[in-house]
Design a protein around this motif. Structure first.
Motif, PDB file in Angstrom:
ATOM      1  N   ALA A  74      -3.161 -78.306 -62.651  1.00  0.00           N
ATOM      2  CA  ALA A  74      -3.064 -78.153 -61.201  1.00  0.00           C
ATOM      3  C   ALA A  74      -2.328 -79.327 -60.562  1.00  0.00           C
ATOM      4  O   ALA A  74      -1.543 -79.145 -59.630  1.00  0.00           O
ATOM      5  CB  ALA A  74      -4.454 -78.014 -60.597  1.00  0.00           C
ATOM      6  N   ILE A  75      -2.559 -80.534 -61.061  1.00  0.00           N
ATOM      7  CA  ILE A  75      -1.908 -81.721 -60.500  1.00  0.00           C
ATOM      8  C   ILE A  75      -0.441 -81.765 -60.902  1.00  0.00           C
ATOM      9  O   ILE A  75       0.431 -82.011 -60.076  1.00  0.00           O
ATOM     10  CB  ILE A  75      -2.639 -83.005 -60.953  1.00  0.00           C
ATOM     11  CG1 ILE A  75      -4.040 -83.046 -60.361  1.00  0.00           C
ATOM     12  CG2 ILE A  75      -1.851 -84.239 -60.556  1.00  0.00           C
ATOM     13  CD1 ILE A  75      -4.924 -84.120 -60.948  1.00  0.00           C
ATOM     14  N   GLY A  76      -0.151 -81.539 -62.177  1.00  0.00           N
ATOM     15  CA  GLY A  76       1.221 -81.561 -62.673  1.00  0.00           C
ATOM     16  C   GLY A  76       1.813 -82.964 -62.649  1.00  0.00           C
ATOM     17  O   GLY A  76       1.112 -83.955 -62.795  1.00  0.00           O
ATOM     18  N   ARG A  77       3.104 -83.051 -62.467  1.00  0.00           N
ATOM     19  CA  ARG A  77       3.846 -84.316 -62.338  1.00  0.00           C
ATOM     20  C   ARG A  77       3.503 -85.333 -63.419  1.00  0.00           C
ATOM     21  O   ARG A  77       3.220 -86.491 -63.144  1.00  0.00           O
ATOM     22  CB  ARG A  77       3.635 -84.926 -60.950  1.00  0.00           C
ATOM     23  CG  ARG A  77       4.036 -84.047 -59.792  1.00  0.00           C
ATOM     24  CD  ARG A  77       5.423 -83.511 -59.866  1.00  0.00           C
ATOM     25  NE  ARG A  77       6.407 -84.555 -59.751  1.00  0.00           N
ATOM     26  CZ  ARG A  77       7.695 -84.359 -59.922  1.00  0.00           C
ATOM     27  NH1 ARG A  77       8.140 -83.152 -60.233  1.00  0.00           N
ATOM     28  NH2 ARG A  77       8.539 -85.332 -59.803  1.00  0.00           N
ATOM     29  N   ASN A  78       3.520 -84.911 -64.638  1.00  0.00           N
ATOM     30  CA  ASN A  78       3.319 -85.718 -65.837  1.00  0.00           C
ATOM     31  C   ASN A  78       1.881 -86.164 -66.057  1.00  0.00           C
ATOM     32  O   ASN A  78       1.585 -86.746 -67.089  1.00  0.00           O
ATOM     33  CB  ASN A  78       4.266 -86.920 -65.884  1.00  0.00           C
ATOM     34  CG  ASN A  78       5.700 -86.490 -66.055  1.00  0.00           C
ATOM     35  OD1 ASN A  78       5.977 -85.415 -66.566  1.00  0.00           O
ATOM     36  ND2 ASN A  78       6.615 -87.328 -65.615  1.00  0.00           N
ATOM     37  N   VAL A  79       0.972 -85.909 -65.111  1.00  0.00           N
ATOM     38  CA  VAL A  79      -0.449 -86.132 -65.375  1.00  0.00           C
ATOM     39  C   VAL A  79      -0.901 -85.133 -66.430  1.00  0.00           C
ATOM     40  O   VAL A  79      -1.649 -85.472 -67.346  1.00  0.00           O
ATOM     41  CB  VAL A  79      -1.275 -85.996 -64.072  1.00  0.00           C
ATOM     42  CG1 VAL A  79      -2.764 -86.027 -64.359  1.00  0.00           C
ATOM     43  CG2 VAL A  79      -0.893 -87.072 -63.089  1.00  0.00           C
ATOM     44  N   ASP A  80      -0.417 -83.899 -66.304  1.00  0.00           N
ATOM     45  CA  ASP A  80      -0.760 -82.879 -67.295  1.00  0.00           C
ATOM     46  C   ASP A  80      -0.223 -83.223 -68.668  1.00  0.00           C
ATOM     47  O   ASP A  80      -0.861 -82.934 -69.677  1.00  0.00           O
ATOM     48  CB  ASP A  80      -0.273 -81.500 -66.851  1.00  0.00           C
ATOM     49  CG  ASP A  80       1.224 -81.437 -66.597  1.00  0.00           C
ATOM     50  OD1 ASP A  80       1.848 -82.496 -66.384  1.00  0.00           O
ATOM     51  OD2 ASP A  80       1.769 -80.326 -66.602  1.00  0.00           O
ATOM     52  N   VAL A  81       0.923 -83.859 -68.728  1.00  0.00           N
ATOM     53  CA  VAL A  81       1.499 -84.258 -70.017  1.00  0.00           C
ATOM     54  C   VAL A  81       0.585 -85.267 -70.709  1.00  0.00           C
ATOM     55  O   VAL A  81       0.279 -85.124 -71.903  1.00  0.00           O
ATOM     56  CB  VAL A  81       2.918 -84.834 -69.821  1.00  0.00           C
ATOM     57  CG1 VAL A  81       3.443 -85.462 -71.098  1.00  0.00           C
ATOM     58  CG2 VAL A  81       3.859 -83.756 -69.330  1.00  0.00           C
ATOM     59  N   LEU A  82       0.130 -86.267 -69.969  1.00  0.00           N
ATOM     60  CA  LEU A  82      -0.756 -87.275 -70.554  1.00  0.00           C
ATOM     61  C   LEU A  82      -2.082 -86.663 -70.995  1.00  0.00           C
ATOM     62  O   LEU A  82      -2.577 -86.951 -72.089  1.00  0.00           O
ATOM     63  CB  LEU A  82      -1.010 -88.392 -69.544  1.00  0.00           C
ATOM     64  CG  LEU A  82       0.199 -89.258 -69.181  1.00  0.00           C
ATOM     65  CD1 LEU A  82      -0.151 -90.218 -68.057  1.00  0.00           C
ATOM     66  CD2 LEU A  82       0.680 -90.005 -70.400  1.00  0.00           C
ATOM     67  N   ILE A  83      -2.655 -85.812 -70.153  1.00  0.00           N
ATOM     68  CA  ILE A  83      -3.932 -85.182 -70.497  1.00  0.00           C
ATOM     69  C   ILE A  83      -3.767 -84.272 -71.710  1.00  0.00           C
ATOM     70  O   ILE A  83      -4.564 -84.322 -72.654  1.00  0.00           O
ATOM     71  CB  ILE A  83      -4.490 -84.405 -69.289  1.00  0.00           C
ATOM     72  CG1 ILE A  83      -4.942 -85.382 -68.207  1.00  0.00           C
ATOM     73  CG2 ILE A  83      -5.641 -83.493 -69.706  1.00  0.00           C
ATOM     74  CD1 ILE A  83      -5.333 -84.729 -66.909  1.00  0.00           C
ATOM     75  N   ASN A  84      -2.727 -83.443 -71.704  1.00  0.00           N
ATOM     76  CA  ASN A  84      -2.531 -82.499 -72.811  1.00  0.00           C
ATOM     77  C   ASN A  84      -2.255 -83.210 -74.127  1.00  0.00           C
ATOM     78  O   ASN A  84      -2.788 -82.821 -75.170  1.00  0.00           O
ATOM     79  CB  ASN A  84      -1.404 -81.520 -72.483  1.00  0.00           C
ATOM     80  CG  ASN A  84      -1.786 -80.551 -71.390  1.00  0.00           C
ATOM     81  OD1 ASN A  84      -2.952 -80.278 -71.165  1.00  0.00           O
ATOM     82  ND2 ASN A  84      -0.796 -80.033 -70.698  1.00  0.00           N
ATOM     83  N   GLN A  85      -1.428 -84.243 -74.093  1.00  0.00           N
ATOM     84  CA  GLN A  85      -1.161 -84.964 -75.335  1.00  0.00           C
ATOM     85  C   GLN A  85      -2.400 -85.700 -75.837  1.00  0.00           C
ATOM     86  O   GLN A  85      -2.718 -85.657 -77.022  1.00  0.00           O
ATOM     87  CB  GLN A  85      -0.006 -85.946 -75.145  1.00  0.00           C
ATOM     88  CG  GLN A  85       1.341 -85.272 -75.084  1.00  0.00           C
ATOM     89  CD  GLN A  85       2.483 -86.261 -74.933  1.00  0.00           C
ATOM     90  OE1 GLN A  85       2.273 -87.439 -74.664  1.00  0.00           O
ATOM     91  NE2 GLN A  85       3.696 -85.773 -75.096  1.00  0.00           N
ATOM     92  N   GLY A  86      -3.106 -86.351 -74.934  1.00  0.00           N
ATOM     93  CA  GLY A  86      -4.318 -87.067 -75.343  1.00  0.00           C
ATOM     94  C   GLY A  86      -5.373 -86.131 -75.912  1.00  0.00           C
ATOM     95  O   GLY A  86      -5.959 -86.394 -76.962  1.00  0.00           O
ATOM     96  N   LEU A  87      -5.618 -85.023 -75.212  1.00  0.00           N
ATOM     97  CA  LEU A  87      -6.616 -84.073 -75.699  1.00  0.00           C
ATOM     98  C   LEU A  87      -6.120 -83.319 -76.933  1.00  0.00           C
ATOM     99  O   LEU A  87      -6.934 -82.893 -77.762  1.00  0.00           O
ATOM    100  CB  LEU A  87      -7.001 -83.096 -74.592  1.00  0.00           C
ATOM    101  CG  LEU A  87      -7.757 -83.713 -73.415  1.00  0.00           C
ATOM    102  CD1 LEU A  87      -8.111 -82.655 -72.388  1.00  0.00           C
ATOM    103  CD2 LEU A  87      -8.994 -84.442 -73.889  1.00  0.00           C
ATOM    104  N   GLY A  88      -4.807 -83.161 -77.060  1.00  0.00           N
ATOM    105  CA  GLY A  88      -4.266 -82.528 -78.265  1.00  0.00           C
ATOM    106  C   GLY A  88      -4.534 -83.372 -79.499  1.00  0.00           C
ATOM    107  O   GLY A  88      -5.038 -82.874 -80.518  1.00  0.00           O
ATOM    108  N   TYR A  89      -4.234 -84.667 -79.407  1.00  0.00           N
ATOM    109  CA  TYR A  89      -4.524 -85.562 -80.530  1.00  0.00           C
ATOM    110  C   TYR A  89      -6.029 -85.654 -80.777  1.00  0.00           C
ATOM    111  O   TYR A  89      -6.489 -85.665 -81.924  1.00  0.00           O
ATOM    112  CB  TYR A  89      -3.951 -86.958 -80.279  1.00  0.00           C
ATOM    113  CG  TYR A  89      -2.448 -87.024 -80.420  1.00  0.00           C
ATOM    114  CD1 TYR A  89      -1.816 -86.634 -81.594  1.00  0.00           C
ATOM    115  CD2 TYR A  89      -1.648 -87.480 -79.380  1.00  0.00           C
ATOM    116  CE1 TYR A  89      -0.448 -86.692 -81.733  1.00  0.00           C
ATOM    117  CE2 TYR A  89      -0.275 -87.540 -79.495  1.00  0.00           C
ATOM    118  CZ  TYR A  89       0.322 -87.153 -80.677  1.00  0.00           C
ATOM    119  OH  TYR A  89       1.680 -87.214 -80.804  1.00  0.00           O
ATOM    120  N   GLY A  90      -6.798 -85.698 -79.686  1.00  0.00           N
ATOM    121  CA  GLY A  90      -8.254 -85.731 -79.825  1.00  0.00           C
ATOM    122  C   GLY A  90      -8.799 -84.471 -80.474  1.00  0.00           C
ATOM    123  O   GLY A  90      -9.723 -84.525 -81.281  1.00  0.00           O
TER     124      GLY A  90
END
Length: 151
Positions: A74-90
């Motif tokens: 919902a926020i977008g603007r690369n916040v989603d990129v950080l969350i998705n990558q972090g949770l993906g590795y997690g």
């Protein structure tokens, strides 16, 4: 990272896939909360939702992580990129740990093999979404293009 695409043409599709992944995590978590209501938080029993082993703790974790993915989308603007990558590795690390502890007392999230497979797939999907969802300026896109062509 110079090899991560900036302003990828399919960025909206990847963002939608991330949102759907977050919705899946929330739905699984809510169904798991309903199925494991009244059990211990880290119970190791035969509770299963959507063919996956779960307990109250893993259901709560799924709701929280799904909510984080949805908030990032919902926020977008690369916040989603950080969350998705972090949770993906997690997610990948959690899947490997779940596989390592699947038949031991350390299986605190009541994982089954199906749960491990789904957690790994969700982790890989979140990594893919995070890799291709980056937004940047035209200068950053040009720098990425130049670095891509050099490699």
């Amino acid at each position: 990272m110079a090899h991560t695409p900036v302003n990828h043409p399919a960025r909206p599709i990847y963002r939608a896939i991330g949102g759907l992944t977050g919705l899946y995590l929330v739905a699984f978590g809510v169904l798991g909360l309903i199925a494991s209501a009244g059990d211990d938080v880290l119970a190791q029993d035969d509770t299963a939702v959507l063919g996956q082993g779960t307990n109250l703790g893993f259901s709560l974790l799924s709701v929280l992580l799904g909510g984080a993915v949805l908030a990032g989308t919902a926020i977008g603007r690369n916040v989603d990129v950080l969350i998705n990558q972090g949770l993906g590795y997690g997610g990948l690390a959690l899947g490997l740990a779940g596989l390592a502890f699947i038949r031991t007392e350390a299986n605190i999230f009541n994982f089954s093999v199906a749960t491990v497979v789904v957690v790994m797939v969700v982790g890989l999907v979140l990594l893919m979404v995070g890799m291709y969802g980056k937004v940047g300026t035209d200068a950053e896109q040009d720098a990425w293009q130049k670095a891509r062509l050099v490699l």
